[in-house]
Design a protein around this motif. Structure first.
Motif, short mmCIF file in Angstrom:
data_model
loop_
_atom_site.label_atom_id
_atom_site.label_comp_id
_atom_site.label_asym_id
_atom_site.label_seq_id
_atom_site.Cartn_x
_atom_site.Cartn_y
_atom_site.Cartn_z
N ALA A 1 0.84 -1.20 0.00
CA ALA A 1 0.00 0.00 0.00
C ALA A 1 0.88 1.25 0.00
N LYS A 2 1.98 1.17 0.73
CA LYS A 2 2.90 2.30 0.82
C LYS A 2 3.53 2.58 -0.55
N THR A 3 3.93 1.52 -1.24
CA THR A 3 4.59 1.74 -2.54
C THR A 3 3.63 2.37 -3.54
N LEU A 4 2.31 2.20 -3.30
CA LEU A 4 1.34 2.84 -4.19
C LEU A 4 1.18 4.32 -3.86
N GLY A 5 1.82 4.75 -2.76
CA GLY A 5 1.73 6.16 -2.38
C GLY A 5 0.46 6.49 -1.62
#
Lengths: 492, 249
Positions: A395-399
């Motif tokens: 989820a973090k890598t999706l910003g």
């Protein structure tokens, strides 16, 4: 540890002596006049107030005659006593026209006093006959017109009163020539011995039942209304709402034959007034607990206890579970605390809360909230901490922002666990809420507690079965919630 | 150009990456090679700004990477984690569309881009209504790749993207990925422990061992000039048995 044990023992102890000693509840003073019917009604009243659980009762049974009681009520030395509408109208207001409780209440209002609606019986003068084959075509007083030769007996008082014998014969246009005035106690005997055909009596006198008499209907409304009511200080309504509504439940619940029966229990069978009163309340409770009104009220009380405490537990528990999963140190403390709370027996917990929050609704809701907390907190914690760290990293890598991540990823992923915690707590609380009756919070527990006190299985079941049904209903409700709220991809 | 300068990363007491220097040229596919625990995934996460360097610097073009700018990096870097990292509660379409959320993409824009990507990775549109658990391993990886590509980032990071697949699907997907990389012409960093995969994808290969970069170059340089014994051991570890080799000849 020793301190805790001690506290716990003290707490257990107080459960038994609590009503009278430890916690000084507000007091309601119940009084009565000096005759059987008044004693019984006052005792019924006293027990009803005690069962409502808001106040203690001080009994001033047999305090005196009407005048004393009225003055005591006005000055606040007593709070409530059984009275008759006709008496209030005649003695207090010298106005026999004040017949219904609305006009009486209008007069009483400036004094801060009030009467309930009629209890269901009318204790007035009446004409009685033997309930025999010979008299079967005598039904109402006007029937006496066709029987001018009947022998009528009545008290000396009835002969002299303005609303006595002369007025009666005028009102009904009777031509009775054969009458005798005598001592009240002799009238019944004369009737039974066959020396009289008709006797003037009090309409709820126990002897009516004892001697098998029947009252002639006052079809032309001659006798003034002496409806039994409770006469009370108005502040009861606001200070003790639950008590007030319990008293209101007695309205229209004691009809004449019931009152005669109760008088007979005490006068003829020599039952104590307490016994007669609890006998009545049991009969009455059976009747009124079957009444949908009361069951509905208990259901609402019960549901409100469960719903409010559950909502509070959800509002507090789910976020707390989330933070516990993020900050494991705080989390482990919270988890341990709620675990300890869970081990406190529910009655003991209720007991602990009484000094802090008093009795009734609030401590019950708080206790139920504390019980509901652990499953909700723990399951929320497990739900959030059980999320695969690769998914949160994903989820973090999706910003996604923290909030987006929480709403779109973490809450949906934790939802099955959160919902199962809520489900457990809800079902548990439906059961737990029955204990709330011990501190006067009502609910189905109130029915069960009464049933236990009267050793009445029927009544216990009337409380237990609806609460079991509610538990099942709540369970089914949450199964449906699961169906709609758990993301489809997470279902097996 | 991704520039890694003297980068070290410590986790509590263990050194995950030790003073690594590495230039990664634009529009090429770079393979990070190594066994598990070698530091290759750590470096990938450092590049994506998911964790902070202990010392050293990482630059992408003129931007210095740190966790504080991770959210901005998300538009620049597509990341495919091991086994895809698809959200089980969302269907494939929703998984992909979620990448548009931080940029507030509207449904129309998202939908157009997803259709485009589905064609690129050759995934049938109806499959996009399926949940991850209903998809095959290969399909899941295609969805994960689509999600990483949604915002059309210039850099794609893939962490063992084919690790969980069976050999047949894996080899098919390798060819597929290579076709896609060629077509997209993006900077790709590909982490794998598989020798063949590294050789197949890598314009450059960086071999990591116990937190240190051991050798960097193209595949041929590893064969012809292995820097030390470990390199030889690593590249020969996965050579097929002689019987198979002679049978293939």
């Amino acid at each position: 540890m020793k301190l805790i044990t001690k506290l716990f023992l003290i707490c257990l102890g107080t459960q038994f002596i609590w009503p009278s000693l430890v916690f000084s509840k507000p007091k309601i003073i119940v009084a009565s006049k000096i005759f059987t019917e008044s004693y019984i009604l006052a005792e019924i009243l006293a027990q009803t107030i005690e069962d409502a659980g808001e106040a203690e009762v001080e009994r001033k049974i047999g305090l005196g005659a009407t005048g004393i009681l009225f003055e005591s009520l006005k000055s606040g030395q007593i709070d409530i006593y059984p009275e008759y509408t006709g008496t209030i109208a005649e003695i207090f207001f010298k106005n026999p026209k004040l017949q219904d409780h609305i006009s009486l209440n209008k007069e009483l209002d400036p004094l801060g006093l009030k009467i309930t609606n009629g209890l269901g019986f009318n204790n007035t003068y009446a004409l009685a006959i033997l309930d025999s084959e010979k008299n079967k075509n005598l039904d109402k007083i006007s029937d006496l017109r066709n029987h001018p030769k009947v022998r009528l007996g009545f008290t000396h008082e009835f002969l002299k009163r303005n609303d006595g014998f002369d007025a009666l014969t005028n009102h009904y246009k009777l031509k009775i020539k054969n009458f005798k005035d005598m001592e009240h106690s002799l009238i019944y005997q004369s009737l039974i011995d066959g020396n009289l055909d008709i006797a003037e009596v009090y309409s709820t006198d126990a002897k009516i039942k004892k001697y098998g008499l029947r009252i002639l209907k006052d079809d032309l409304n001659f006798f003034p209304k002496y409806q039994g009511v409770f006469f009370y200080r108005k502040n009861i309504e606001t200070d003790f709402p639950k008590t007030y509504s319990a008293i209101k439940d007695l309205e229209n619940n004691i009809n004449e034959s019931k009152m005669i029966e109760l008088n007979a229990k005490s006068e003829i069978e020599n039952w104590s007034f307490e016994k007669t009163a609890s006998y009545f309340l049991k009969k009455d409770s059976e009747k009124s607990f079957v009444s949908w009104d009361l069951l509905w009220r208990r259901t609402k009380e019960h549901f409100s206890l469960v719903f409010i405490s559950l909502m509070a537990a959800i509002i507090f528990g789910v976020p707390a579970g989330y933070f516990s999963s993020r900050y494991t140190k705080v989390g482990s403390i919270l988890m341990a605390l709620s675990g300890v709370l869970q081990t406190i027996p529910s009655l003991a917990l209720l007991c602990f809360l009484i000094p802090l929050f008093g009795i009734g609704y609030l401590p019950s809701v708080i206790a139920l909230f504390l019980y509901a907390l652990l499953p909700i907190l723990r399951n929320a914690y497990l739900g959030f901490s059980g999320i695969d760290s690769r998914l949160t990293e994903s989820a973090k890598t999706l910003g996604l922002s923290k909030l987006q991540c929480l709403l779109k990823v973490e809450i949906p992923l934790a939802s099955p666990s959160i919902l199962s915690g809520i489900k457990i707590s809800a079902v548990m609380n439906v059961g737990g809420a029955t204990l709330a009756a011990f501190v006067g919070a009502g609910g189905f527990g109130a029915i069960i507690v009464t049933g236990l006190a009267l050793n009445d299985t029927h009544l216990i079941l009337l409380g237990a079965v609806p609460s079991a049904l509610m538990a099942i209903g709540v369970h089914i409700f949450f199964e449906i919630v699961d169906l709609y709220c758990i993301p489809r991809g997470l279902k097996k | 150009m991704i520039l890694i300068k003297d980068v070290s990363k410590k986790f509590e007491n263990s050194l995950a990456l030790d003073k690594t220097n590495l230039p990664l040229a634009e529009k090429q596919t770079h393979v990070f090679w190594g066994s598990s625990g070698s530091g290759k995934t750590t470096l990938l996460r450092l590049i994506a700004g998911l964790i902070e360097v202990t010392s050293g610097e990482i630059w992408i073009e003129s931007q210095k990477i740190s966790t504080s700018i991770q959210k901005q990096l998300a538009a620049k870097i597509g990341y495919v984690i091991q086994e895809g990292g698809l959200f089980p509660h969302l269907n494939a379409w929703q998984n992909i569309a979620l990448a548009g959320l931080p940029r507030a993409w509207d449904a129309h824009q998202t939908s157009a881009r997803i259709n485009e990507l589905a064609e690129l990775v050759q995934l049938e549109i109806p499959l996009l209504t399926q949940f991850p658990a209903q998809l095959s391993g290969g399909q899941r990886q295609r969805v994960a790749l689509m999600r990483a590509l949604l915002l059309d980032p210039p850099i794609i990071l893939l962490d063992e993207p084919l690790g969980a697949l069976d050999p047949l699907v894996r080899s098919e997907l390798q060819k597929e990925l290579k076709r896609i990389f060629n077509k997209l012409n993006k900077t790709v960093v590909f982490v794998t422990h598989d020798i063949g995969e590294g050789a197949f994808f890598g314009h450059t290969i960086s071999l990591f061992h116990e937190g240190s970069l051991v050798q960097h170059g193209n595949f041929r340089s590893f064969i012809e000039h292995p820097k030390n014994e470990f390199v030889t051991k690593f590249i020969t570890a996965q050579i097929p048995p002689p019987e198979l080799l002679s049978a293939l000849r």
